[in-house]
Enzyme design. Structure first.
Site, PDB file in Angstrom:
ATOM      1  CD  GLU A 109      -8.533   2.174   7.226  1.00 19.70           C
ATOM      2  OE1 GLU A 109      -8.344   1.242   8.024  1.00 19.70           O
ATOM      3  OE2 GLU A 109      -8.109   3.330   7.419  1.00 19.70           O
ATOM      4  CG  HIS A 149      -5.883  -1.360   8.527  1.00 21.76           C
ATOM      5  ND1 HIS A 149      -5.788   0.005   8.669  1.00 21.76           N
ATOM      6  CD2 HIS A 149      -4.654  -1.825   8.825  1.00 21.76           C
ATOM      7  CE1 HIS A 149      -4.556   0.332   9.010  1.00 21.76           C
ATOM      8  NE2 HIS A 149      -3.854  -0.762   9.114  1.00 21.76           N
ATOM      9  CG  ASP A 158      -0.345  -0.427   2.511  1.00 23.94           C
ATOM     10  OD1 ASP A 158       0.901  -0.444   2.602  1.00 23.94           O
ATOM     11  OD2 ASP A 158      -1.087  -0.725   3.458  1.00 23.94           O
ATOM     12  CG  ASN A 209      -8.706  -0.024  11.632  1.00 21.95           C
ATOM     13  OD1 ASN A 209      -8.034  -0.912  11.126  1.00 21.95           O
ATOM     14  ND2 ASN A 209      -8.863   1.161  11.064  1.00 21.95           N
TER      15      ASN A 209
END
Ligand code: PGA
Length: 252
Positions: free
Chosen positions: A143, A138, A67, A136
């Site tokens: 996400e 991800h 990413d 979270n």
């Protein structure tokens, strides 16, 4: 999933480095995707040591970035490309012509994502993918709540992710780009073999949800439960909320 719990962060790094080195020894032209972030730093330190001590070569392997921030050139110190130069490409002898980065400054982001997917396909897919996990849940920058079926694509980053990455942009979450390019979950799940790595108590909750919770877009890492060859490398802290059976790997 094959879950391995190690005594310490350095033992996790050593275990992951062993697996990467073995994979490249067996298939020198393997296509690898290795992560950025705080967690893998110990892995790259370990790989640097092995390369010096054991003459491991990555010269024929392909490297794929997972990413990258949108609008941030590779020359920017906060870019993931800069991280990779600093911690991976100076430590390991990847050939520049086999390093595949995502260009977050491309004028046509969809075309850039398609180009990148094409490069993965030309290598016959990813042989080994190493992933961290965000608090979270991800993976890459996929996400919670995103459409999790797609290939490499542009995403909006959640406030929590921007604040997790603030250190790369002078400590201010507001200066972290709001968008990023990421391998999609379908790109990740097409990898032949996946290693998920997490250390520290702060990751215990997302690790438990990812491994033992329902498979849901609210926890993108839970989709890894659908893959047939995932190995999970944890230290005791990251494994502390797990109730699934785990193998405790004894290492100094
Ligand atoms: P970290 O990032 O290794 O810095 O915790 C992991 C991630 O967000 O994927």
């Amino acid at each position: 999933m094959d879950v391995r719990v190690f005594e310490s962060v350095s033992a996790v790094a050593s275990g992951v480095a062993d697996t990467i080195v073995r994979a490249v020894a067996e298939a020198p032209g393997a296509a690898l995707a290795l992560p950025t972030g705080r967690t893998p730093r110990a892995i790259y330190e370990e790989l640097r040591r092995r390369r010096e001590a054991e003459r491991v070569s990555f010269a024929r392997a392909h490297f794929f970035e997972i990413d990258e921030f949108v609008g941030v050139p590779a020359s920017h110190p906060g870019s993931f490309a800069a991280y990779l130069r600093r911690y991976v490409f100076t430590a390991l002898d990847f050939d520049a012509s086999r390093i595949h980065l995502l260009d977050g400054t491309a004028s046509d982001l969809a075309a850039e994502c398609a180009r990148f997917e094409g490069a993965i396909a030309r290598c016959g897919g990813l042989d080994l993918l190493v992933l961290g996990i965000g608090m979270n849940g991800h993976i890459g920058f996929n996400e919670p709540g995103d459409t999790l079926t797609g290939p490499t694509h542009a995403v909006s980053l959640l406030a929590s992710t921007r604040s997790d990455n603030a250190a790369l942009f002078g400590g201010r979450a507001g200066d972290v780009p709001a968008r990023a390019l990421t391998m999609g979950v379908s790109t990740l799940l097409r990898a032949a073999r996946i290693l998920l790595v997490a250390t520290g108590r702060a990751k215990a909750d997302c690790v438990e949800k990812a491994l033992a919770g329902p498979i849901t877009a609210r926890v993108p890492a839970s989709l890894l439960q659908t893959h047939r060859a995932v190995e999970v490398y944890l230290d005791r802290d990251a494994a502390s909320l797990l109730r699934v059976p785990v193998a405790l790997v004894d290492r100094p």
